[in-house]
Design a protein around this motif. Structure first.
Motif, short mmCIF file in Angstrom:
data_model
loop_
_atom_site.label_atom_id
_atom_site.label_comp_id
_atom_site.label_asym_id
_atom_site.label_seq_id
_atom_site.Cartn_x
_atom_site.Cartn_y
_atom_site.Cartn_z
N LEU A 10 -4.51 -6.86 -2.75
CA LEU A 10 -3.40 -6.40 -1.94
C LEU A 10 -2.09 -6.45 -2.72
O LEU A 10 -1.26 -5.55 -2.64
CB LEU A 10 -3.28 -7.26 -0.67
N SER A 11 -1.91 -7.50 -3.50
CA SER A 11 -0.70 -7.64 -4.30
C SER A 11 -0.57 -6.50 -5.31
O SER A 11 0.51 -5.93 -5.49
CB SER A 11 -0.71 -8.98 -5.03
N HIS A 57 0.37 -3.41 -3.46
CA HIS A 57 1.78 -3.45 -3.07
C HIS A 57 2.68 -3.04 -4.23
O HIS A 57 3.65 -2.29 -4.07
CB HIS A 57 2.16 -4.86 -2.59
N GLN A 75 4.96 0.29 -4.38
CA GLN A 75 6.40 0.16 -4.62
C GLN A 75 6.82 1.07 -5.78
O GLN A 75 7.87 1.75 -5.72
CB GLN A 75 6.75 -1.30 -4.93
N LEU A 118 0.34 -2.96 6.09
CA LEU A 118 0.55 -3.46 4.74
C LEU A 118 -0.45 -4.53 4.34
O LEU A 118 -0.50 -4.94 3.18
CB LEU A 118 1.97 -4.00 4.60
N ASN A 119 -1.23 -5.00 5.29
CA ASN A 119 -2.28 -5.99 4.98
C ASN A 119 -3.66 -5.36 4.93
O ASN A 119 -4.65 -6.08 4.83
CB ASN A 119 -2.26 -7.11 6.03
N GLU A 177 -6.17 -3.04 2.89
CA GLU A 177 -6.41 -2.46 1.58
C GLU A 177 -6.69 -0.97 1.69
O GLU A 177 -6.25 -0.18 0.85
CB GLU A 177 -7.58 -3.17 0.91
N LEU A 222 -3.35 0.87 2.35
CA LEU A 222 -2.52 0.89 1.15
C LEU A 222 -3.08 1.85 0.10
O LEU A 222 -2.33 2.59 -0.55
CB LEU A 222 -2.44 -0.52 0.56
N CYS A 230 -1.10 5.10 -1.23
CA CYS A 230 -0.84 5.29 -2.67
C CYS A 230 -1.35 6.64 -3.14
O CYS A 230 -0.66 7.35 -3.88
CB CYS A 230 -1.50 4.17 -3.47
#
Length: 349
Positions: free
Chosen positions: A19-20, A23, A27, A230-231, A233, A236, A240
């Protein structure tokens, strides 16, 4: 006995890491996305301003130089009429007639007067030109190279048809998403219908122009973008991928705007804008200089008209006529052609 690590411990370590990374990736893509939108907006504004300046400049030229251009057209007609009268009323030997035809043809080929051929007129001279062609010039080679480069560009464009189709699909998806939200028939309140009608006009125009940046600006302005967890996967990863695809289309749009601006600046009108700016920096009124140059051209063509008229009225001999006006003897043919044909585009260079 050693204690076993619970099976769930592995997932509690890797999932936050994944997840990090997503993120960070999201970003980065969003930052790139915003940068592209700003660049497109600036370049679009620059292009629109340049086109407007060109329009204003062309209008001023037309207003100030229109009488001069009308005078040039009248002189052009006069010269053609004089030669028609000479050919129909004067009697010449075969070689003399051919020489006079050659003068008439030369005036046309150098751009001093407009080209006007009827039937077999000048066929002999033209045949001679084609039978004895000049050695290939640098200009001819450059023209051929330009055509070759154009064909190469066409092949490149055709090879990108699949990419363009995918781009159109993404633009259409964005359009349909916005149209679903802002279609006036979707609401009952009259004020909201009016607002949505105006928004839909912008949406339709952006879609017709293939302007993804504008569609995304509308989406962001009205805060109707996709909501993601946002939590998650999956969310996200999907987000992306969507932004990455949009960024690729936006980059293409930005490059197209740069190319349009470059092409606009390379037109004769665009060159005049650039030249007028350079002149202004030197304190020169380019418009006044341009009008003065046109007047000089009119004087030159007027002298040619009067010279031909004198020959028609037999005030000068055939030998004197074939020798040309004295005022033109000091002018090199190539310089004359530049003055008469490329005056506006080459001014101030």
């Amino acid at each position: 006995m050693p204690r076993k690590t619970p099976p769930s411990s592995h997932s509690t370590v890797t999932t936050p890491l994944a997840l990090s990374q997503l993120h960070i990736r999201l970003q980065f893509l969003e930052k790139e996305h915003q940068s592209l939108l700003k660049q497109i907006k600036r370049k679009r504004t620059e292009l629109n301003n340049f086109v407007e300046q060109t329009r204003i400049f062309a209008t001023e030229i037309f207003q100030q130089a229109s009488p001069s251009f009308q005078k040039m057209a009248e002189l052009d007609q006069d010269i053609h009429a004089l030669f028609d009268e000479i050919f129909t009323t004067r009697k010449f030997g075969k070689q003399t007639f051919k020489n006079i035809e050659a003068v008439y043809l030369q005036l046309q080929l150098t751009g001093i007067i407009s080209q006007k051929t009827n039937g077999k007129q000048f066929s002999t001279e033209l045949d001679e030109l084609f039978d004895n062609p000049e050695p290939e010039s640098d200009f001819s080679r450059e023209t051929a190279e330009g055509r070759y480069q154009h064909w190469q560009a066409q092949e490149s464009v055709e090879s990108q048809s699949v990419t363009r189709t995918e781009d159109k699909r993404k633009i259409r998806e964005t359009f349909l998403r916005l149209a679903e939200i802002f279609h006036p028939d979707k609401v009952k309140d009259s004020q909201t219908q009016t607002d949505h009608t105006e928004i839909m006009k912008s949406i339709n125009q952006a879609y017709q122009e293939g302007d993804l940046a504008r569609l995304l600006e509308i989406e962001r302005l009205h805060q109707v973008g996709e909501i993601i967890d946002l939590n998650s996967e999956d969310d996200l990863t999907r987000k992306c991928r969507t932004i990455e695809q949009q960024n690729q289309i936006l980059l293409t749009q930005y490059e197209n705007l740069k190319r349009e601006l470059r092409l606009a600046k390379n037109t004769p009108e665009g060159s005049m804008i650039s030249d007028s700016r350079k002149a202004a920096k030197k304190g020169i009124d380019s418009m006044a200089l341009m009008v003065e140059t046109i007047e000089n051209q009119i004087n030159l063509v007027s002298q040619i008209r009067d010279f031909v008229k004198d020959f028609r009225e037999q005030k000068i001999t055939i030998k004197e006529f074939l020798g040309g006006p004295q005022t033109l003897h000091s002018l090199d043919e190539e310089i004359m052609s530049d003055i008469l044909e490329q005056m506006l585009s080459e001014l101030m260079r």
